[in-house]
Design an enzyme around this catalytic site. Structure first.
Site, PDB file in Angstrom:
ATOM      1  N   GLN A 199       0.769  -1.137   0.023  1.00  0.00           N
ATOM      2  CA  GLN A 199      -0.037   0.213   0.072  1.00  0.00           C
ATOM      3  C   GLN A 199       0.821   1.164   0.069  1.00  0.00           C
ATOM      4  OE1 GLN A 199      -2.054  -0.840   3.622  1.00  0.00           O
ATOM      5  NE2 GLN A 199      -0.547  -1.686   4.468  1.00  0.00           N
ATOM      6  N   ASP A 227      -0.255 -12.706   6.321  1.00  0.00           N
ATOM      7  CA  ASP A 227      -1.590 -12.425   5.802  1.00  0.00           C
ATOM      8  C   ASP A 227      -2.627 -13.075   6.776  1.00  0.00           C
ATOM      9  OD1 ASP A 227      -3.959 -11.942   4.412  1.00  0.00           O
ATOM     10  OD2 ASP A 227      -3.974 -13.494   3.310  1.00  0.00           O
ATOM     11  N   ASP A 252      -8.563  -5.470  13.260  1.00  0.00           N
ATOM     12  CA  ASP A 252      -8.213  -4.081  13.026  1.00  0.00           C
ATOM     13  C   ASP A 252      -7.803  -3.816  11.740  1.00  0.00           C
ATOM     14  OD1 ASP A 252      -7.473  -1.505  13.765  1.00  0.00           O
ATOM     15  OD2 ASP A 252      -5.657  -1.806  14.605  1.00  0.00           O
TER      16      ASP A 252
END
Lengths: 300, 300
Positions: free
Chosen positions: B42, B148, B171
């Site tokens: 990301q 993951d 979260d």
């Protein structure tokens, strides 16, 4: 209408205030500016947003959007009216958009509702651009007064019991500009004088626990110096800073639980409400720990 | 460090998303950009804001600010842990900033806390720039796994009771990008498999009642198709869209009241909490009428 406004850039309106919420801004995408003028009292902007319906802005601060206005109007109105055991006479100070009055007249027990608004332009613009908020301004129960709320209260004689109210709702703008006096001790004293013995007052605090909580604490202390029973609650409104707005509720009935609906909405009344219900009435007084410590446990 | 970022203009960072909250934006004034990179997963931006402390942004969306992060971390952690009668083993999926783990280890009854984070960079940056959030990552109770979350759950055999958890906290970031799978039915099934019989799961819903409430309703229906007991609550966070974030809580104990703290914080625990208390635990499940009608009264 082609109107330029200092707070609209590249098709977005942005609300910022170094004085009240420094370092953060909230923006709405503008589809069309519907109105911009400087009234005798304030800068008035109305625009159609792409996703929040029509939006009323006074002196650069969002007052309401069609998408979320009910959260504010319902909570500031129904909390004092259901906390009161027999409310017949209601006074609304400010609130020329008509949203609070629309909620007040939903109560069949309320016999008269007086709306005191200093700025006629706000009412006219609301009737034109916020028809679902202003829809009850001509209700037969409603008595419209164009004057300063402060002056209106000063004219109520302390012994004139017939002129006093069961519930008073202060739906003012923020303490800058024409509404500044609504956040001073003298105003609370005038409210106190205008209230029947078992009456309840509510005001928008212009603050919330996430912003200037110390100022909010002082405002509550000022209220406590005048009223023997004071509570703080809030409503969630995404177009207001921090997504919530505080409300201060006061009474002189020391043992009255302000956080409880003493009458339950009839099913017809509840049907007309999108936000308020007796459970959220109570829940809206419950605060996160740090805010509770500052606002509720200080010495009166 | 001189870093340019597409979302920083004239010294302000602005969060907008046509997909998730069209027509509105939230801005924070930037004092200094501290970090910008593209990790394997990301776009990561960290900046020092003028009024909200340091801010972590993933793929353009604010994940946390130092000013208000406790509201999220405390509620997503303490609600399931106090609703559980005897939580010893906790799993946190995502949350590499360390905020949730910091809250988990405040509970003396919790013996082990596993943190599963896919992106090592987030943990490293948090240790550098969010020291008050990441402060408990090296606590002896904490077991750190870089992988993951989905894979981690798949590796838990359905009959391997020792590998299961009392409380699982998801979260994650929002459903775009690496976290997309966390909002699908298969994920709820994996959570269900990883949970002890009387366990409780909580996840951030990436939504709130003011945004895409129909999507939120569908997400709750998906949860209900897997768990026999599901509730919705929220926490108020000014730097999140609409000023609040929804949380979905699930269990297979049909009669367990998820909206009640079944154990009370010790005074030492309560002293360490700024937001959570048992009253706000309960109040956070109480919704405005229109949202309650859509989210709580639909058929399961």
């Amino acid at each position: 209408m082609e109107v330029q406004h200092a707070r609209i850039k590249n098709g977005w309106f942005t609300e910022v205030s170094d004085a009240h919420f420094p370092g953060q801004g909230f923006s709405l995408r503008v589809e069309k500016v519907l109105h911009h003028s400087q009234s005798a009292f304030q800068d008035i902007l109305v625009f159609k947003s792409t996703d929040f319906g029509n939006v009323l802005v006074l002196d650069g601060i969002v007052q309401c959007t069609e998408r979320d206005e009910f959260a504010y109007q319902e909570m500031i109105t129904h909390i004092p009216i259901y906390a009161h055991k027999n409310p017949k006479k209601v006074l609304v100070i400010g609130g020329g958009d008509g949203g609070v009055i629309r909620e007040v007249v939903k109560h069949s027990c309320v016999e008269s509702a007086t709306l005191v608004e200093i700025d006629k332009t706000v009412i006219e613009l609301s009737q034109r651009y916020l028809p679902e908020m202003s829809c009850s301004i001509s209700d037969p129960k409603v008595n419209l007064q164009f004057c300063d709320g402060f002056q209106f209260l000063r004219n109520i004689g302390s012994s004139d019991l017939d002129a006093k109210y069961d519930v008073i709702i202060t739906d003012s703008s923020d303490p800058d500009g024409p509404a500044e006096a609504f956040f001073q001790k003298e105003y609370f004293q005038l409210l106190n004088n205008a209230l029947r013995e078992d009456g309840i007052v509510i005001m928008q605090a212009s603050e919330n626990v996430w912003l200037n909580i110390n100022y909010l604490g002082e405002l509550i202390q000022t209220a406590k110096s005048v009223f023997s029973n004071t509570g703080y609650c809030y409503t969630t409104v995404p177009s207001y800073t921090s997504g919530q707005l505080g409300l201060i509720v006061c009474s002189n009935e020391k043992d009255l639980r302000l956080d409880v609906a003493h009458r339950l909405p009839t099913s017809e009344e509840q049907q007309k409400m999108k936000y308020y219900n007796p459970k959220i009435h109570h829940a809206s007084f419950i605060l996160p720990t740090w805010a509770d410590r500052i606002l509720n446990t200080r010495q009166a």
